[in-house]
Design an enzyme around this catalytic site. Structure first.
Site: not given
Length: 264
Positions: A1-3, A112
């Site tokens: 997962m991205c931020r 995200n």
């Protein structure tokens, strides 16, 4: 997962979100605390608005913590509206064209989450795009294609309505091709005037989203994770929410893609 982190309000330096806070976006790139993976080292990007209608943008495949140019730019660039993203790849290789934010015209977008079984529906999604938007695609991610699909469905006139239609279309195609749909979607996008964000998932387990006032009377910051430990400042945005930050402050509404027929 991205931020990611996004801001609209009185002009401030990008470093106030990207590098200066105790739990800045750069800190989250190697030590995220509210994601499945602590490390988000598959590139980064920033998009900011200034004197021109179109956003400026800087992206690279280096981890955000190792790019001295990012820290230098964040210290010098001052903007009333900007988006910043650190990537943990789920779809698409580690290349600059796959790093968020994506831009088209005056719009910028970052995401995200994921579309489960994306490769099975990629071509039907592409077939829905006009020639202009199809040729505007430069990367291979589900995020960029979803952004272009929302543009196809009228993002200029109705940003949230277009995004609801785009996600509903993805869910419908997934049911047709795979008999089920799983979309996890926490995104921010802007036309250079307003800042929009959505938190939604078909299984009610969307990536996190928080908001806090910042930058003047009506300014707000939207983030994947709080930038500091002041728990009274940060409010978690609920699942199924659409958020708009404009001159009047932050406004929230329900985000609900149209109901779709279930597979027999």
């Amino acid at each position: 997962m991205c931020r990611w982190a996004a801001y609209r309000g009185e002009p401030l330096y990008l470093e106030e979100l990207v590098s200066s806070p105790a739990h800045s976006l750069i800190e989250q790139s190697h030590c995220a605390t509210r994601a499945k993976t602590a490390t988000n080292g598959d590139g980064f990007g920033i998009a900011w608005y200034g004197e021109r209608p179109e956003p400026g943008r800087y992206r690279d495949i280096l981890p955000a913590w190792s790019d001295c140019n990012l820290k230098s730019l964040a210290r010098q660039i001052r903007s009333p509206l900007f988006l910043a993203h650190v990537r943990a790849a789920t779809n698409g290789g580690t290349r600059r064209d796959n790093c968020h934010p994506f831009v088209h015209g005056t719009w910028s977008f970052m995401h995200n989450g994921q579309i489960s079984g994306f490769e099975a529906i990629r071509r039907p999604m592409e077939a829905l795009l006009s020639d202009e938007l199809f040729h505007a695609r430069t990367g291979t991610t589900d995020s960029e294609l979803l952004f272009l699909l929302a543009l196809q469905f009228g993002m200029d006139a109705d940003p949230f309505g277009a995004m609801e239609k785009a996600i509903a279309t993805v869910e419908e195609l997934s049911h047709q091709k795979q008999g089920e749909a799983l979309v996890r979607f926490t995104a921010a996008f802007s036309d250079g005037k307003q800042l929009y964000a959505v938190r939604y998932a078909t299984d009610h387990k969307p990536p996190t989203l928080y908001a806090a006032p910042m930058g003047g009377r009506t300014g707000y910051c939207l983030v994947s994770e709080p930038l500091n430990d002041d728990v009274d400042t940060w409010v978690e945005i609920p699942d199924g929410s659409a958020v708009k930050v404009c001159a009047e402050g932050m406004q929230a509404s329900i985000f609900q893609p149209q109901s779709l027929p279930q597979a027999a």
